[in-house]
Scaffold this motif. Structure first.
Motif, short mmCIF file in Angstrom:
data_model
loop_
_atom_site.label_atom_id
_atom_site.label_comp_id
_atom_site.label_asym_id
_atom_site.label_seq_id
_atom_site.Cartn_x
_atom_site.Cartn_y
_atom_site.Cartn_z
N ASP A 135 39.17 32.88 46.75
CA ASP A 135 38.05 32.69 45.82
C ASP A 135 37.30 31.76 46.50
O ASP A 135 37.71 31.22 47.62
CB ASP A 135 38.32 32.31 44.30
CG ASP A 135 39.28 30.84 44.30
OD1 ASP A 135 39.36 30.18 45.35
OD2 ASP A 135 39.61 30.73 43.23
N ILE A 170 43.84 34.88 45.48
CA ILE A 170 43.62 36.03 44.31
C ILE A 170 44.90 37.22 44.46
O ILE A 170 44.88 37.91 45.60
CB ILE A 170 42.22 36.54 44.78
CG1 ILE A 170 41.23 35.53 44.39
CG2 ILE A 170 41.96 37.66 43.35
CD1 ILE A 170 39.74 36.21 44.65
N TYR A 181 36.05 39.39 39.56
CA TYR A 181 35.37 38.84 40.81
C TYR A 181 34.18 40.00 41.20
O TYR A 181 34.37 41.21 40.98
CB TYR A 181 36.35 38.84 41.89
CG TYR A 181 37.08 37.45 41.67
CD1 TYR A 181 37.22 36.47 42.15
CD2 TYR A 181 38.37 37.91 40.89
CE1 TYR A 181 37.92 35.41 41.92
CE2 TYR A 181 39.50 36.86 40.52
CZ TYR A 181 39.23 35.65 41.05
OH TYR A 181 40.06 34.68 40.89
N ASN A 219 36.64 35.82 51.36
CA ASN A 219 36.59 35.11 50.04
C ASN A 219 35.54 35.80 49.27
O ASN A 219 34.55 36.21 49.24
CB ASN A 219 35.75 33.69 50.35
CG ASN A 219 36.80 32.92 51.01
OD1 ASN A 219 36.74 32.96 52.23
ND2 ASN A 219 37.29 31.93 50.32
N LYS A 273 33.67 34.49 41.83
CA LYS A 273 33.90 35.01 40.56
C LYS A 273 32.77 35.35 39.67
O LYS A 273 31.75 34.92 39.82
CB LYS A 273 34.61 33.58 39.97
CG LYS A 273 36.02 33.50 40.13
CD LYS A 273 36.68 32.34 39.27
CE LYS A 273 38.11 31.95 39.80
NZ LYS A 273 38.58 31.12 38.80
#
Length: 327
Positions: free
Chosen positions: A87, A93, A163, A213, A216
Motif C-alpha cells: 500500500d 497487501i 484498493y 503500490n 486505498k
C-alpha cells in the motif's frame, strides 16, 4: 496502448502519449530509487490485453513457459518475475490478484484477433497469481520478445477489494529501446526508475523484481447517488476516427460504433467496452474521470439543460476525441 505494426505510424502517434522532451538511457542511475517509493505506482494503458477467449483459458497459472497437457516448453530465455504488492505506507497487501501478459519470444501476443507474427503454441501468454501474507507474488515466464517499436515490457493488472486497481507495465533496465519507447518516455525520470527493473543473471534462473503500490479507496469519497448519474450504457461512434482501425485490429471488427457500459461497485466507477475487461475510472473533477487504461484518455460526461448526463467524450493528451451518446 501499443503501436501495432499494421497501423500507420502517424495515425498511431496522434493517439499515443507522444514523445517526451528527454530520453531514457540504456541504464539508470539508481541512487534516488527510494524517493517516493511508497507512492502509487505510475499507471499505464492496458495495451493488447488478452481478449475474453484467452482470459478464460483453463491454464492461467504462474508458469507461462508450459501449458498443462502439452509436453513442449515455450521458446525463449526463461526468467522469474517476482515482487510485492504494497500500500502507500509500504505495508504488504495479501490476497491481491496479480495478472500479467506479454509478447512471446517472437514478439507476438496471445491475442485472438492479432494474426501477425509467429505464434508459440507452448507459451501461455497470460497468467494470474494471488499475493501471500507478505504481499509477495512470483511468475515463471520468458524474456518478452520485441513487439512493434516498443521496448521489452510485461503488462500488469492488479486488483484488491478496498484498493484502486492498478494497470501498469514493467520494463527491463539496460534495453536500447528504452531510449525511444513513447510510453516509457512520457514519464519523469523518477517514474521511469520505478517502472524499470534489473534482470539479475547471477541467480540460477535470471530474476527481475517489481514492487507495486496500490492506493486505498476512501469510503464514501463519491456517494452512490453521485455515481448513479453516470451509470448506464453509451454508444461510441468510431467510424472515420483514428480509433476505428485500432479497435478493428484489437477487437476483430469491423466496428463503426462501440458499446460502453458504465457501472458502480463498492463506491467506484468502472467502464467495460466491447470484448475488453472492466477497468476502473478515477475521479478528477465534476463529470470528469481519468480513463488511463482506455488509450490514456480523460473521460468527460456531458449534461443536457435539465442536468441529466446524456453523453461521454474521451479525450487523448494530443486533443483527439471520441464521442458517445447515452442510450
Amino acid at each position: 496502448m501499443e503501436h501495432p505494426p499494421n497501423i500507420p505510424r502517424r495515425s498511431w502517434l496522434r493517439l499515443s502519449v507522444g514523445l517526451a522532451a528527454g530520453t531514457v538511457g540504456t541504464a539508470f542511475t539508481r541512487t534516488d530509487a527510494n524517493k517516493d517509493r511508497c507512492a502509487v505506482t505510475p499507471r499505464q494503458e492496458l495495451g493488447p490485453f488478452p481478449t475474453m477467449r484467452f482470459r478464460s483459458q483453463a491454464d492461467h497459472d504462474v508458469d507461462l513457459t508450459q501449458i498443462t497437457g502439452q509436453a513442449g516448453i515455450a521458446t525463449g530465455e526463461v526468467i522469474i518475475v517476482k515482487g510485492k504488492i504494497l500500500d502507500t505506507s509500504c505495508q504488504p497487501i495479501a490476497g491481491a490478484i496479480v495478472e500479467i501478459w506479454q509478447a512471446n519470444h517472437h514478439g507476438k501476443y496471445r491475442h485472438e484477433y492479432d494474426d501477425s507474427g509467429q505464434s508459440d503454441a507452448n507459451f501461455q501468454g497470460w497468467a494470474q497469481a494471488v499475493t501471500n501474507a507478505n504481499g509477495e507474488y512470483q511468475f515463471k515466464t520468458i524474456l518478452p520478445g520485441l513487439y512493434g517499436r516498443r521496448a521489452r515490457h510485461i503488462h500488469y493488472k492488479v486488483a484488491k477489494r478496498g484498493y484502486h486497481e492498478l494497470v501498469t507495465q514493467l520494463y527491463f533496465d539496460g534495453e536500447e529501446r528504452n531510449r525511444t519507447d513513447e510510453i516509457l518516455n512520457s514519464f519523469t525520470h523518477e517514474e521511469q526508475m520505478r517502472l524499470t527493473g534489473k534482470l539479475d543473471k547471477t541467480t540460477p534462473t535470471p530474476t527481475i523484481e517489481f514492487t507495486i503500490n496500490l492506493d486505498k479507496v476512501v469510503v464514501g469519497a463519491l456517494p452512490a447517488k453521485v455515481l448513479a448519474d453516470y451509470t448506464g450504457e453509451y454508444v461510441l461512434q468510431v467510424k472515420g476516427t483514428d480509433y476505428e482501425q485500432l479497435l478493428n485490429t484489437f477487437l476483430g471488427g469491423p466496428y463503426d460504433k462501440v458499446t460502453m457500459q458504465v457501472e458502480q461497485q463498492d463506491g467506484l466507477l468502472y467502464l467495460t467496452t466491447t470484448k475488453a475487461p472492466k477497468a476502473e475510472l478515477f475521479w478528477k473533477a465534476k463529470d470528469q474521470f481519468d480513463a488511463a487504461s482506455f488509450y490514456d484518455t480523460v473521460l468527460t460526461f456531458g449534461r443536457n439543460a435539465a442536468g441529466k448526463v446524456v453523453s461521454a467524450t474521451f479525450r487523448a493528451r494530443d486533443g483527439q476525441e471520441l464521442h458517445g451518446r447515452r442510450v
